[in-house]
Design a protein around this motif. Structure first.
Motif, PDB file in Angstrom:
ATOM      1  N   UNK A 146       0.827  -1.183   0.000  1.00  0.00           N
ATOM      2  CA  UNK A 146       0.000   0.000   0.000  1.00  0.00           C
ATOM      3  C   UNK A 146       0.874   1.251   0.000  1.00  0.00           C
ATOM      4  N   UNK A 147       0.352   2.301  -0.602  1.00  0.00           N
ATOM      5  CA  UNK A 147       1.018   3.596  -0.575  1.00  0.00           C
ATOM      6  C   UNK A 147       0.725   4.263   0.767  1.00  0.00           C
ATOM      7  N   UNK A 148       1.599   5.166   1.160  1.00  0.00           N
ATOM      8  CA  UNK A 148       1.411   5.919   2.396  1.00  0.00           C
ATOM      9  C   UNK A 148       1.341   7.397   2.051  1.00  0.00           C
ATOM     10  N   UNK A 149       0.264   8.047   2.477  1.00  0.00           N
ATOM     11  CA  UNK A 149       0.105   9.487   2.308  1.00  0.00           C
ATOM     12  C   UNK A 149       0.226  10.117   3.683  1.00  0.00           C
TER      13      UNK A 149
ATOM     14  N   UNK B 104      -0.973   9.413   8.982  1.00  0.00           N
ATOM     15  CA  UNK B 104      -0.681   8.640   7.778  1.00  0.00           C
ATOM     16  C   UNK B 104      -1.941   7.937   7.300  1.00  0.00           C
ATOM     17  N   UNK B 105      -2.144   7.984   5.989  1.00  0.00           N
ATOM     18  CA  UNK B 105      -3.226   7.248   5.350  1.00  0.00           C
ATOM     19  C   UNK B 105      -2.594   6.180   4.478  1.00  0.00           C
ATOM     20  N   UNK B 106      -3.221   5.027   4.375  1.00  0.00           N
ATOM     21  CA  UNK B 106      -2.714   3.961   3.524  1.00  0.00           C
ATOM     22  C   UNK B 106      -3.761   3.598   2.494  1.00  0.00           C
ATOM     23  N   UNK B 107      -3.297   3.251   1.304  1.00  0.00           N
ATOM     24  CA  UNK B 107      -4.219   2.819   0.273  1.00  0.00           C
ATOM     25  C   UNK B 107      -3.534   2.712  -1.069  1.00  0.00           C
ATOM     26  N   UNK B 108      -4.235   2.131  -2.017  1.00  0.00           N
ATOM     27  CA  UNK B 108      -3.793   2.058  -3.402  1.00  0.00           C
ATOM     28  C   UNK B 108      -4.869   2.682  -4.268  1.00  0.00           C
ATOM     29  N   UNK B 109      -4.467   3.293  -5.363  1.00  0.00           N
ATOM     30  CA  UNK B 109      -5.416   3.939  -6.262  1.00  0.00           C
ATOM     31  C   UNK B 109      -5.073   5.401  -6.429  1.00  0.00           C
TER      32      UNK B 109
ATOM     33  N   UNK C 196      -7.871  10.191  -0.273  1.00  0.00           N
ATOM     34  CA  UNK C 196      -8.167  11.344   0.585  1.00  0.00           C
ATOM     35  C   UNK C 196      -9.662  11.415   0.897  1.00  0.00           C
ATOM     36  N   UNK C 197     -10.488  11.311  -0.136  1.00  0.00           N
ATOM     37  CA  UNK C 197     -11.950  11.407   0.061  1.00  0.00           C
ATOM     38  C   UNK C 197     -12.479  10.285   0.949  1.00  0.00           C
ATOM     39  N   UNK C 198     -11.910   9.101   0.828  1.00  0.00           N
ATOM     40  CA  UNK C 198     -12.383   7.977   1.647  1.00  0.00           C
ATOM     41  C   UNK C 198     -12.057   8.189   3.127  1.00  0.00           C
ATOM     42  N   UNK C 199     -11.199   9.177   3.400  1.00  0.00           N
ATOM     43  CA  UNK C 199     -10.861   9.534   4.785  1.00  0.00           C
ATOM     44  C   UNK C 199     -11.435  10.900   5.164  1.00  0.00           C
TER      45      UNK C 199
ATOM     46  N   UNK D 168       5.345   6.760  -1.491  1.00  0.00           N
ATOM     47  CA  UNK D 168       5.098   7.706  -0.406  1.00  0.00           C
ATOM     48  C   UNK D 168       4.726   9.063  -0.983  1.00  0.00           C
ATOM     49  N   UNK D 169       3.711   9.673  -0.374  1.00  0.00           N
ATOM     50  CA  UNK D 169       3.208  10.973  -0.805  1.00  0.00           C
ATOM     51  C   UNK D 169       3.108  11.867   0.415  1.00  0.00           C
ATOM     52  N   UNK D 170       3.560  13.112   0.280  1.00  0.00           N
ATOM     53  CA  UNK D 170       3.347  14.117   1.323  1.00  0.00           C
ATOM     54  C   UNK D 170       2.218  15.025   0.865  1.00  0.00           C
ATOM     55  N   UNK D 171       1.212  15.185   1.709  1.00  0.00           N
ATOM     56  CA  UNK D 171       0.089  16.081   1.424  1.00  0.00           C
ATOM     57  C   UNK D 171       0.272  17.342   2.257  1.00  0.00           C
ATOM     58  N   UNK D 172       0.433  18.469   1.580  1.00  0.00           N
ATOM     59  CA  UNK D 172       0.667  19.741   2.267  1.00  0.00           C
ATOM     60  C   UNK D 172      -0.580  20.596   2.094  1.00  0.00           C
ATOM     61  N   UNK D 173      -1.167  20.974   3.222  1.00  0.00           N
ATOM     62  CA  UNK D 173      -2.391  21.783   3.185  1.00  0.00           C
ATOM     63  C   UNK D 173      -2.070  23.193   2.718  1.00  0.00           C
ATOM     64  N   UNK D 174      -2.904  23.694   1.835  1.00  0.00           N
ATOM     65  CA  UNK D 174      -2.745  25.053   1.329  1.00  0.00           C
ATOM     66  C   UNK D 174      -3.864  25.921   1.873  1.00  0.00           C
ATOM     67  N   UNK D 175      -3.581  27.182   1.989  1.00  0.00           N
ATOM     68  CA  UNK D 175      -4.586  28.132   2.469  1.00  0.00           C
ATOM     69  C   UNK D 175      -4.471  29.405   1.645  1.00  0.00           C
ATOM     70  N   UNK D 176      -5.591  30.063   1.490  1.00  0.00           N
ATOM     71  CA  UNK D 176      -5.565  31.348   0.808  1.00  0.00           C
ATOM     72  C   UNK D 176      -6.525  32.275   1.539  1.00  0.00           C
ATOM     73  N   UNK D 177      -6.354  33.501   1.292  1.00  0.00           N
ATOM     74  CA  UNK D 177      -7.214  34.475   1.945  1.00  0.00           C
ATOM     75  C   UNK D 177      -6.615  35.850   1.869  1.00  0.00           C
TER      76      UNK D 177
END
Length: 61
Positions: A1-4, A10-15, A21-24, A51-60
């Motif tokens: 499984x991939x790790x995000x 950490x989230x695990x999954x394939x696809x 992300x949505x499934x979590x 392995x994937x790093x998910x970095x939250x973005x913000x704007x305003x």
């Protein structure tokens, strides 16, 4: 499984990244995804050992 990695967790999954992300209950449009130091789109397919790093973005203003 991939790790995000998301905000220390950490989230695990394939696809597709966006589907994992949505499934979590996370909104993929709120993140930038990095694999091996390179930004990738949320529709990128990931699999075993990746392995994937998910970095939250913000704007305003």
């Amino acid at each position: 499984m991939a790790i995000i990695t998301v905000g220390g967790g950490k989230l695990e999954g394939n696809g597709r990244i966006e589907d994992i992300m949505r499934s979590n209950d996370l909104h993929p449009d709120a993140y930038i995804f990095i694999m091996e130091g390179v930004p990738v789109p949320s529709d990128t397919e990931v699999g075993d050992g990746e392995k994937v790093d998910a970095i939250r973005v913000a704007s305003g203003g």
